[in-house]
Design a protein around this motif. Structure first.
Motif, PDB file in Angstrom:
ATOM      1  N   LEU A   1      -3.878   5.062   2.836  1.00 25.71           N
ATOM      2  CA  LEU A   1      -2.641   4.659   2.156  1.00 25.71           C
ATOM      3  C   LEU A   1      -2.670   5.062   0.685  1.00 25.71           C
ATOM      4  O   LEU A   1      -1.702   5.622   0.156  1.00 25.71           O
ATOM      5  CB  LEU A   1      -2.458   3.141   2.237  1.00 25.71           C
ATOM      6  CG  LEU A   1      -1.715   2.511   3.401  1.00 25.71           C
ATOM      7  CD1 LEU A   1      -1.698   0.998   3.228  1.00 25.71           C
ATOM      8  CD2 LEU A   1      -0.290   3.045   3.495  1.00 25.71           C
TER       9      LEU A   1
ATOM     10  N   MET B   1      -0.236   7.694  -1.194  1.00 23.92           N
ATOM     11  CA  MET B   1       0.602   7.351  -2.344  1.00 23.92           C
ATOM     12  C   MET B   1       0.323   8.287  -3.516  1.00 23.92           C
ATOM     13  O   MET B   1       1.245   8.694  -4.242  1.00 23.92           O
ATOM     14  CB  MET B   1       0.377   5.900  -2.747  1.00 23.92           C
ATOM     15  CG  MET B   1       0.886   4.885  -1.751  1.00 23.92           C
ATOM     16  SD  MET B   1       2.668   4.957  -1.444  1.00 23.92           S
ATOM     17  CE  MET B   1       3.308   4.127  -2.900  1.00 23.92           C
TER      18      MET B   1
ATOM     19  N   THR C   1      -1.024  -0.812  -1.036  1.00 18.95           N
ATOM     20  CA  THR C   1      -1.300   0.485  -1.664  1.00 18.95           C
ATOM     21  C   THR C   1      -1.989   0.348  -3.020  1.00 18.95           C
ATOM     22  O   THR C   1      -2.535   1.327  -3.538  1.00 18.95           O
ATOM     23  CB  THR C   1       0.001   1.274  -1.882  1.00 18.95           C
ATOM     24  OG1 THR C   1       0.769   0.664  -2.934  1.00 18.95           O
ATOM     25  CG2 THR C   1       0.826   1.341  -0.607  1.00 18.95           C
TER      26      THR C   1
END
Length: 470
Positions: free
Chosen positions: A363, A367, A418
Motif C-alpha cells: 500500500l 501511494m 497508508t
C-alpha cells in the motif's frame, strides 16, 4: 469585544492579541468559561471542567507577561484535552466506567507540549470508550451532540473536541486518529482536523514501540490554527522510536500559496465504496474550486483494495495488546463492539500479522508511486453525513448494509492504513443543514503542502465561517 467575539477569534489572532496585551488571559479564559456554562449543557462536549485551575493559570500567565518574561506561542489560550489523554491532576476516564474516577499523575506528551507552550487547561472533552468508534458516546458521560443539529452525532472519537471548537468553547483542540477520529468529527462539526504522518507528533506513553496506525494531531476552526498547533505538538522525542527529527517551525508561518499547476486527483468513492448521495452532492462543487484555483483536477484513485485487511488486522492486534487484560478483569464493563475487537485480536496468528504488514508495505509503495503523478488526492472524509445521535453507527450506507461499527468509515481508515497525512476541511452543508468535510490527502510527510492547499480552498470557499445557532 463581546465574550462571544472573543470565543470565535481565530487562535492565531487571539495569540497575537494576548502577546500584545490587547486582551488578558483572564478575560479570554473567563469568556470561554461563560460560553461553556451557556452552551455546553446543550451539546455535552466538555465533560470535566477545571474552572478554578484555569483562572489561576490565566492569572499567572498575565503576571508573566507583565513582568516581561518570555512566553510561549499558545500563551493564555484555553484548551480542553481529549478524555483519552492524561492530564496530571485532572480526572481522565477514557470514557470507561472502569476509570470513572481515575486521576493521572502525569501528562501525556501532547498535553505536556501544549501546556509548555503557554496554554490554559480548561478540562477534558468527551470521547467514546477508549476512543473506539467514530461516534462519541460512552456510559460515563453519555453522548456528545452536534452543535449544528443537536439531534445528530458529533462524530468521533474526538467528537467532544470538534463540538467544543464549533460551539466556541475553545479555540484549539488536540485529538487522536486511528481510523478517522480527527477527520470524521471535523467533517461532522464543520471544523478542521489533521491526521499527521506517523511520528510527526510522537506519542508518549506508548503501548508498542513501532506502532504507527494510531496518531495524535491538531484540530481547529481554521487551517492556519491547525498549523499553529501542529508547530507546537510536532517534533522529535527520544523516547518514541518513530518520532521524526524534522523542524516544526515552518507550520507556524504563512500558508499562502499559489496552487497553479498543482496536480490533483479526485476520487468520489475511493475505489468503489458506498457513499451517501448527499455527501457526493456537497463534494462535487467543492472539488471544482481546486480547478478554479489553477489546479489540474482529474478523476483517479490509488489501489486501496488491501487497506481493509491491513487496517482491521493491525487494529485488532493493537486492541488486544492494549485492552485484553482489562477485558479479563472487567468483562461486564466494556461495550460489546470493543470486546469483539479484542476477541478478534486474540485469534490473529503471526502469519496474519506478517501478511498484513506485507500488504501495508505494498500500500505504502503504491501511494508513493501514485504521488509521483499527483500532488494531492481528494476524497470523502465520511461516507455519510451526521446521523441521529441515538445510533451507535449507521447500519446502511447508500443502501448497502454495514456489518459492524467500523465499516461506514472505510473512506477514512483506508487512508490510515497508508500512513499518508490527511485533513478534513469544511466543504459545505447538505440541504437540511448537516456539515460535510472534504478529505485532502498528501504524500507521506507532506503536511506543509497539504496545509497550504487546504488553506487556499478554505479562503476561496468560507464554509468554515458558518456558525451553529444556540
Amino acid at each position: 469585544m463581546s465574550a462571544e467575539e472573543i470565543c470565535y477569534l481565530p487562535a492565531r489572532e487571539l495569540a497575537r492579541r494576548l502577546h500584545a496585551r490587547e486582551v488578558s488571559a483572564r478575560e479570554v479564559t473567563q469568556a470561554h468559561l461563560d460560553r461553556i456554562e451557556q452552551v455546553n449543557p446543550q451539546i455535552n462536549a466538555i465533560v470535566t471542567l477545571t474552572a478554578e485551575r484555569a483562572l489561576s493559570e490565566a492569572a499567572a500567565a498575565d503576571e508573566r507577561l507583565a513582568h516581561g518574561e518570555e512566553v510561549g506561542p499558545l500563551h493564555g489560550i484555553p484548551v480542553a484535552h481529549k478524555d483519552t489523554h492524561d492530564v496530571a491532576g485532572v480526572r481522565t476516564t477514557y470514557g470507561s466506567p472502569i476509570f470513572a474516577d481515575h486521576v493521572p499523575d502525569s501528562d501525556t506528551l501532547v498535553v505536556e507540549r501544549i501546556r509548555n507552550a503557554g496554554a490554559i487547561t480548561l478540562g477534558k472533552t468527551n470521547a467514546p470508550e477508549f476512543g473506539a468508534g467514530s461516534h462519541t458516546m460512552n456510559p460515563v458521560f453519555g453522548a456528545t451532540r452536534n452543535p449544528y443539529r443537536r439531534d445528530l452525532s458529533a462524530g468521533g472519537s474526538s467528537g467532544g473536541a470538534a463540538a467544543a471548537l464549533a460551539a466556541g468553547l475553545q479555540p484549539l483542540a488536540e485529538g487522536s486518529d486511528m481510523g478517522g477520529s480527527l477527520r470524521n468529527p471535523a467533517s461532522f462539526c464543520n471544523v478542521v482536523g489533521l491526521r499527521p504522518s506517523p511520528g510527526r507528533v510522537p506519542t508518549w506513553p506508548a503501548t508498542l514501540p513501532w506502532e504507527a496506525l494510531g496518531v495524535q494531531g491538531p484540530m481547529g476552526r481554521t487551517v492556519a490554527d491547525v498549523a499553529l498547533l501542529l508547530s507546537v505538538i510536532a517534533g522529535y522525542d527520544e523516547r518514541n522510536p518513530i518520532a521524526l527529527d524534522l523542524p516544526s517551525a515552518p507550520f507556524a508561518g504563512s500558508l499562502d500559496a499559489d496552487l497553479t499547476g498543482l496536480r490533483v486527483a479526485w476520487s468520489p468513492d475511493l475505489g468503489g465504496l458506498p457513499v451517501d448521495p448527499e455527501v457526493t452532492a456537497v463534494l462535487e462543487p467543492a472539488v471544482k474550486v481546486f480547478a478554479e484555483l489553477g489546479c489540474r483536477v482529474e478523476p483517479a484513485c490509488p489501489d486501496l483494495a488491501s487497506a481493509d485487511e491491513v487496517f482491521r488486522t493491525l487494529r485488532g492486534w493493537l486492541f488486544h495488546a492494549g485492552f485484553s487484560s482489562l477485558l479479563e478483569e472487567h468483562p461486564d464493563q466494556m461495550k460489546q463492539t470493543l470486546a469483539d475487537n479484542i476477541a478478534f485480536g486474540a485469534t490473529l496468528s503471526g502469519a496474519d500479522l506478517a501478511s498484513a504488514q506485507t500488504r501495508q508495505l505494498q500500500l505504502i509503495t503504491g501511494m508513493r508511486e501514485f504521488f509521483t503523478q499527483y500532488d494531492l488526492l481528494l476524497a470523502p472524509v465520511s461516507q455519510v453525513p451526521p446521523f441521529p445521535v441515538e445510533w451507535e453507527y449507521p447500519e446502511t450506507v447508500a443502501g448497502q448494509p454495514m456489518h459492524d461499527y467500523l465499516e461506514w468509515m472505510r473512506s477514512a481508515y483506508s487512508i490510515s492504513a497508508t500512513g499518508c497525512p490527511a485533513l478534513s476541511v469544511p466543504a459545505g452543508f447538505t440541504e437540511d443543514g448537516r456539515p460535510v468535510g472534504l478529505q485532502i490527502i498528501a504524500p507521506l510527510r507532506g503536511e506543509l503542502g497539504l496545509l497550504r492547499a487546504a488553506h487556499a480552498f478554505e479562503q476561496a470557499t468560507g464554509h468554515g465561517n458558518r456558525r451553529p445557532v444556540f
